[in-house]
Design an enzyme around this catalytic site. Structure first.
Site, short mmCIF file in Angstrom:
data_model
loop_
_atom_site.label_atom_id
_atom_site.label_comp_id
_atom_site.label_asym_id
_atom_site.label_seq_id
_atom_site.Cartn_x
_atom_site.Cartn_y
_atom_site.Cartn_z
N HIS A 149 -30.37 -12.33 -14.21
CA HIS A 149 -30.55 -13.78 -14.34
C HIS A 149 -30.42 -14.21 -15.80
O HIS A 149 -29.75 -15.21 -16.11
CB HIS A 149 -31.92 -14.20 -13.80
CG HIS A 149 -31.98 -14.40 -12.34
ND1 HIS A 149 -31.79 -13.37 -11.43
CD2 HIS A 149 -32.21 -15.51 -11.59
CE1 HIS A 149 -31.90 -13.84 -10.20
NE2 HIS A 149 -32.15 -15.15 -10.27
N HIS A 198 -39.44 -8.87 -13.91
CA HIS A 198 -38.75 -8.18 -15.00
C HIS A 198 -39.73 -7.84 -16.11
O HIS A 198 -40.68 -8.59 -16.37
CB HIS A 198 -37.64 -9.04 -15.60
CG HIS A 198 -36.33 -8.92 -14.90
ND1 HIS A 198 -35.60 -7.75 -14.86
CD2 HIS A 198 -35.60 -9.84 -14.21
CE1 HIS A 198 -34.48 -7.95 -14.18
NE2 HIS A 198 -34.47 -9.21 -13.77
#
Length: 239
Positions: A149, A198
């Site tokens: 992303h 993440h």
């Protein structure tokens, strides 16, 4: 009178190209150093500390802040999702085709497609597991390093901002556009850490590689435009 002006413009663009090359070298070096630290496990303590700091003390399942903030972070993370970035890329390519700039449209499609391929290869190569320290606030399917992303939002937003800024005559408009792209990229990356999907170093690596890729794509397009290999969108200049 026109020739000296063109020479001055070419000189300025060559200086800009040298600056971009320096930034590319710095970004590549930074990513290599970061990847080395991650592989050796030396960033794990910092990664854990940041993830825990973004959770309610005593309850790692609850992100800091009210419920609406968590929902907003999901909205921000969607800005770096495959669906949103794909639609944005298609819209940009379509605009360039309508503006009679097919070679620029092809260059943009190849730049973003190449970024997707690079992201996939890096994820497969490093194959870092996702954080298990906190519950995930978003569904994930792939490996963790680098953040897809973060990388793809940097690639798409920065590449498109650099392209559009080429047809903006006023400096403040160019600065605003590039600044907006940077803010969107930062929001996407922060939301990935906030949602626990993440490690912070995944996002940092994604930002770095995405920015390097966007700079590289911008440099290539600049050189091609100087050689008249690709065109500028006709009638698209904005005061």
């Amino acid at each position: 009178m026109k020739r000296p002006r063109l020479l001055i413009q070419a000189a300025l663009e060559n200086r800009a190209a040298l600056l971009v090359l320096a930034l590319l070298a710095g970004g590549l070096w930074a990513f290599i150093e970061l990847a080395d630290e991650v592989l050796e496990g030396e960033t794990h303590a910092v990664d854990e500390a940041i993830l825990v700091a973004l959770r309610t003390p005593g309850d790692l399942s609850d992100p800091l802040g009210p419920g609406w903030l968590e929902e907003m972070m999901r909205d921000f993370t969607a800005l770096g999702g495959t669906g949103v970035l794909t639609l944005l890329t298609i819209a940009a390519v379509g605009f360039l085709l309508v503006a009679k700039a097919p070679r620029v449209a092809l260059a943009v499609a190849l730049a973003i497609g190449g970024g997707i391929l690079l992201s996939t290869l890096l994820k497969s190569g490093f194959d870092r597991p996702r954080p298990e320290l906190v519950p995930h606030g978003s569904i994930v399917y792939t490996a963790s390093f680098p953040s897809g992303h973060s990388m793809m939002s940097a690639t798409v937003y920065l590449t498109l901002a650099a392209l559009v800024s080429r047809v903006l005559r006023r400096r403040r408009l160019r600065v605003y556009l590039v600044g907006l792209a940077v803010v969107l990229t930062l929001l996407v990356g922060f939301s990935r850490v906030y949602l626990g999907v993440h490690w912070p170093t995944d996002v940092l690596a994604g930002w770095t590689v995405g920015a390097v890729w966007a700079l590289l794509a911008s440099l290539v397009m600049l050189r091609l435009q100087l050689r008249r290999s690709i065109e500028r969108p006709r009638g698209a200049e904005i005061e």
